[in-house]
Design an enzyme around this catalytic site. Structure first.
Site, PDB file in Angstrom:
ATOM      1  CB  CYS A 162       1.713   0.518   4.427  1.00 13.94           C
ATOM      2  SG  CYS A 162       2.554  -0.071   5.127  1.00 13.94           S
TER       3      CYS A 162
ATOM      4  CE1 TYR B 178      -3.517  -2.431   1.019  1.00 13.15           C
ATOM      5  CE2 TYR B 178      -3.098  -3.060   3.271  1.00 13.15           C
ATOM      6  CZ  TYR B 178      -3.132  -3.065   1.919  1.00 13.15           C
ATOM      7  OH  TYR B 178      -3.731  -4.786   2.481  1.00 13.15           O
TER       8      TYR B 178
ATOM      9  CG  PHE C  95       4.616  -1.855   8.213  1.00  8.45           C
ATOM     10  CD1 PHE C  95       5.422  -1.398   9.404  1.00  8.45           C
ATOM     11  CD2 PHE C  95       3.663  -0.846   8.806  1.00  8.45           C
ATOM     12  CE1 PHE C  95       5.070  -1.589  11.054  1.00  8.45           C
ATOM     13  CE2 PHE C  95       3.193  -0.521   9.940  1.00  8.45           C
ATOM     14  CZ  PHE C  95       4.035  -1.356  11.423  1.00  8.45           C
ATOM     15  CB  CYS C  96       4.860  -0.208   1.551  1.00 10.46           C
ATOM     16  SG  CYS C  96       3.566  -1.344   2.317  1.00 10.46           S
TER      17      CYS C  96
END
Length: 388
Positions: free
Chosen positions: A113, A110, A115-116
């Protein structure tokens, strides 16, 4: 070898030019185009035997000069190709070698996001080429093939699956330094551990996820000072365990900020028309109330901005005035992990970067000392400085 052939052809051409046959009368006039215009044009037409005989006799009369010119032309072309090839090889040798070249990387993500975002920061900084598959957050059809249902997921060469942003970064970091092990071998160093949390929900953790799996010699080269490795691991964990949890309460702090955040999420993400409308208004309202619960769960102040400011200033203070990055003159994994903020929060440049364009980001840049470090990280990532 090509250069030797070129020189040989050149010598043959000059020797033929200097020969008595090449100096025969009529040869030069033929080559200079002294023949009549009709005969010249007919030579390129569809004339009969008469035309062919005239052409052959012309070639015979000036054959020596023609042959010598052909040799000279061949030698020149050979020399040109040799020089061209030499220049191309020289340029190729000067091109910086991209670490990890040969790996085919596909990132399922995503975009908003955190984390991404921190995985992208790592890949971009090191100049690793990768493809992106944007996942629909509602249906997640793009990852229906995976039993692991979260993002980011990084596929390596189409058959090795890396899950969890910290594991992805540690695995790739290990691979870039230790070329003796394949990615399949490296990922075995980060085994999954399933457990049940306080709410009775099964969660998956990974052993060693903040470690690079290096030999003693490589560890000493990467971390010449013993404390460097512990410091990097400490701040990577801090980004995951604390900084990320400050994002949602800050980007959904008011109803206006919640709407602006979901407008950004819908605009940058992969939503259908109905899904986008539903996510923007219903999601914004839901996250506004959820952020209040998160504030209570993590014992945040009533003014959640103050917790964000303090966390960011703690980070800058840890870097200190003598260092550009936590890694010194160059970013380390901790720098790359700290950069984004959004719905699913996690680590610093990755974690803080997802807040760009939102009020929380502007307030943070204005009221903390993070701006100079953030801009340096931004330039380092855009310029792929990790390729060096």
């Amino acid at each position: 070898m090509a250069a030797a052939c070129a020189r040989a052809l050149g010598k043959v051409g000059w020797s033929v030019l200097e020969s008595p046959a090449a100096r025969r009368p009529g040869t030069v006039s033929y080559l200079a185009g002294k023949r009549s215009a009709p005969e010249f044009s007919r030579a390129y037409g569809t004339g009969g035997a008469g035309v062919r005989s005239k052409l052959l006799s012309s070639v015979r009369s000036g054959g020596g000069r023609v042959l010598s010119c052909a040799f000279l032309l061949g030698g020149g072309l050979g020399l040109y190709q040799t020089v061209k090839l030499s220049v191309q090889q020289h340029r190729a040798e000067e091109q910086p070698q991209v670490p990890g070249r040969g790996l085919k990387l596909t990132l399922y993500q995503y975009k908003t996001c955190p984390f991404c975002s921190k995985v992208r920061a790592f890949l971009d900084y090191h100049g690793l080429p990768y493809e992106i598959v944007e996942v629909n957050p509602v249906m997640r059809q793009e990852i229906k093939w995976s039993t692991y249902r979260k993002v980011p997921i990084l596929m390596v060469d189409g058959d090795v699956q890396l899950n969890d942003s910290s594991v992805i970064i540690s695995s790739l970091g290990t691979y870039l330094i230790n070329k003796d092990k394949s990615m399949s071998e490296i990922i075995r160093c980060y085994p999954e551990m399933k457990s049940v949390n306080d709410k009775g929900k099964e969660v998956i953790e990974h052993n060693n996820k903040y470690w690079l799996m290096l030999s003693e010699a490589d560890t000493l080269a990467v971390y010449p000072v013993k404390e460097m490795q512990k410091e990097e691991m400490k701040w990577r964990a801090w980004a995951d365990d604390w900084l990320v949890h400050l994002i949602s309460p800050n980007v959904y702090r008011t109803t206006g900020e919640a709407l602006a955040s979901f407008d950004y999420i819908v605009r940058e993400g992969k939503f259908g028309n109905f899904e986008g409308f539903f996510a923007k208004y219903v999601g914004a309202a839901a996250m506004f109330f959820i952020s209040k619960r998160l504030k209570s769960r993590h014992n945040l102040q009533d003014d959640v901005r103050q917790d964000l400011y303090k966390a960011v200033n703690d980070w800058v203070a840890a870097i200190g005035k003598e260092r550009k990055f936590m890694g010194g003159d160059h970013p380390n994994l901790a720098d790359l992990v700290r950069e984004h903020t959004c719905a699913s929060l996690q680590a610093v440049f990755g974690v803080l970067r997802v807040m760009e364009g939102l009020q929380a980001f502007d307030d943070m840049m204005e009221n903390t000392k993070v701006k100079h470090w953030y801009r340096r990280m931004e330039r380092a990532t855009l310029n792929h400085e990790g390729r060096k």
